[in-house]
Design an enzyme around this catalytic site. Structure first.
Site, short mmCIF file in Angstrom:
data_model
loop_
_atom_site.label_atom_id
_atom_site.label_comp_id
_atom_site.label_asym_id
_atom_site.label_seq_id
_atom_site.Cartn_x
_atom_site.Cartn_y
_atom_site.Cartn_z
N LYS A 1 -6.56 -0.16 24.55
CA LYS A 1 -7.88 0.04 25.14
C LYS A 1 -8.40 -1.30 25.64
CE LYS A 1 -8.95 3.95 22.09
NZ LYS A 1 -9.82 4.48 21.01
N SER B 1 -10.72 7.77 17.08
CA SER B 1 -9.59 7.80 16.14
C SER B 1 -9.45 6.46 15.42
CB SER B 1 -8.29 8.10 16.90
OG SER B 1 -8.20 7.28 18.07
N LYS C 1 -16.60 0.84 25.37
CA LYS C 1 -17.17 1.24 24.07
C LYS C 1 -17.04 0.14 23.03
CE LYS C 1 -13.16 2.16 21.74
NZ LYS C 1 -12.79 1.94 20.34
N SER D 1 -14.64 0.31 12.27
CA SER D 1 -14.51 -0.33 13.59
C SER D 1 -14.60 -1.84 13.45
CB SER D 1 -15.63 0.17 14.52
OG SER D 1 -15.77 -0.70 15.62
#
EC number: 1.1.1.94
Length: 329
Positions: free
Chosen positions: A105, A136, A189, A252
């Site tokens: 990403k 995920s 994000k 995260s």
């Protein structure tokens, strides 16, 4: 689907988790790392203690440090390295026979291009590709907990094969042809997750975090539409799904990095404490450059980029956002 041989290029937490998933459902999976010592440790302990400790490897998951051999012996090749290493990998590997998929990403830091543009330049614009994204966390996938993902591709036949490869009782895969939108969601994000972490680190509460998520979604949607993406992508798993997960859960690393910055931990020390790549830090400048090129305002991303470059501190960044001129939502 007949069982296949998969080359997973990248043995960080996410690449390892997906490799474990693929091996558990019966595919022979070659997990490549550039570090021979890392490979030896994984082979010895039958796990990845550096990035995904406590989760054993299935017998058909084989660590390797031979990049070319992995690619040449695989039916399918999947890249899972950080975005800043993506170009180096595709320039080293031979052209995969079926196509190329990736879990990475981000955007390319040197060219500010989407990763699909790099692959098109290397292997041709008609070469089959697939981007796998969505809400995920690695540990949950490795533990076979329920997960839903988006699989975007430029080739319906290759997409069908990749769908069959991944789809299982614990992973539901939704299909898309919006490569631009899915890639942008995955990159932006992470920057917004840093912003939410900073807000929480400053003690600003749930209202501020909800505002950052909502206005951040508006930012990434504006950028996507300016580049030809579809709005519905940003309202799906790869968009709002991954955004909410990354901004609100302390699994995260981008959010945890932001928390540390909000608590006035210096950037180098915050990175050291996280111990893995913080994609949002690497991609903030690139996303802002893409936004400027497309004449799109992204004030949250711009303030995070300014903070990461030492232009503003955390409190200043929030003040700058709150003092912007009033406008219609």
């Amino acid at each position: 689907m007949n069982k296949k041989t998969i080359a997973m290029l990248g043995a960080g937490s996410w690449g390892t988790a997906v490799a474990i998933h693929l091996a558990k459902i019966g595919h022979k999976t070659l997990l490549w790392s550039h570090n021979p010592q890392h490979v030896a440790l994984m082979a010895e302990q039958h796990s990845n203690p550096a990035y995904l400790p406590g989760i054993p490897f299935p017998e058909n998951l084989i660590p390797s440090d031979n990049l070319i051999e992995c690619v040449q012996s695989a039916d399918y090749v999947i890249i899972a390295v950080p975005s800043h290493a993506f170009a180096e990998i595709i320039n080293k590997i031979p052209k995969p026979t079926q196509g190329l998929a990736w879990l990475t990403k981000g955007v390319d830091p040197a060219s500010h291009e989407l990763l699909s543009q790099l692959v098109a330049s290397r292997f041709g614009v008609d070469f089959p590709i697939a981007v796998i994204s969505g809400p995920s966390f690695a540990k949950e996938v490795a533990r076979f907990l329920p997960t839903a993902l988006t699989l975007a591709s430029n080739n319906t036949n290759y997409q069908k094969k990749m769908h069959q490869l991944f789809h299982h009782d614990n992973i539901r895969v939704y299909l898309s042809d919006d490569l631009i939108g899915v890639q942008l969601c995955g990159a932006v994000k992470n920057i917004l997750a840093i912003a939410c972490g900073i807000s929480d680190g400053l003690g600003y509460g749930a209202n501020a975090k909800a505002a950052l998520i909502t206005r951040g979604l508006a930012e990434m949607t504006r950028l996507g539409l300016s580049m030809g993406a579809r709005q519905d992508t940003f309202l799906g798993l790869a968009g709002v799904g991954d955004l909410v997960l990354t901004c609100t859960d302390d699994q995260s690393r981008n959010r945890r990095f932001g928390l540390l910055l909000g608590r006035e931990v210096p950037i180098p020390e915050a990175e050291h404490q996280i111990g893995q790549v913080v994609e949002g830090k690497h991609n903030a400048a690139q996303i802002c450059a893409i936004a400027n090129k497309n004449k799109v305002e992204m004030p949250i991303c711009e303030q995070i980029n300014a903070l990461l470059h030492g232009i503003v501190h955390a409190q200043e960044a929030v003040n700058n956002l709150m003092s912007r001129p009033a406008k219609e939502e």
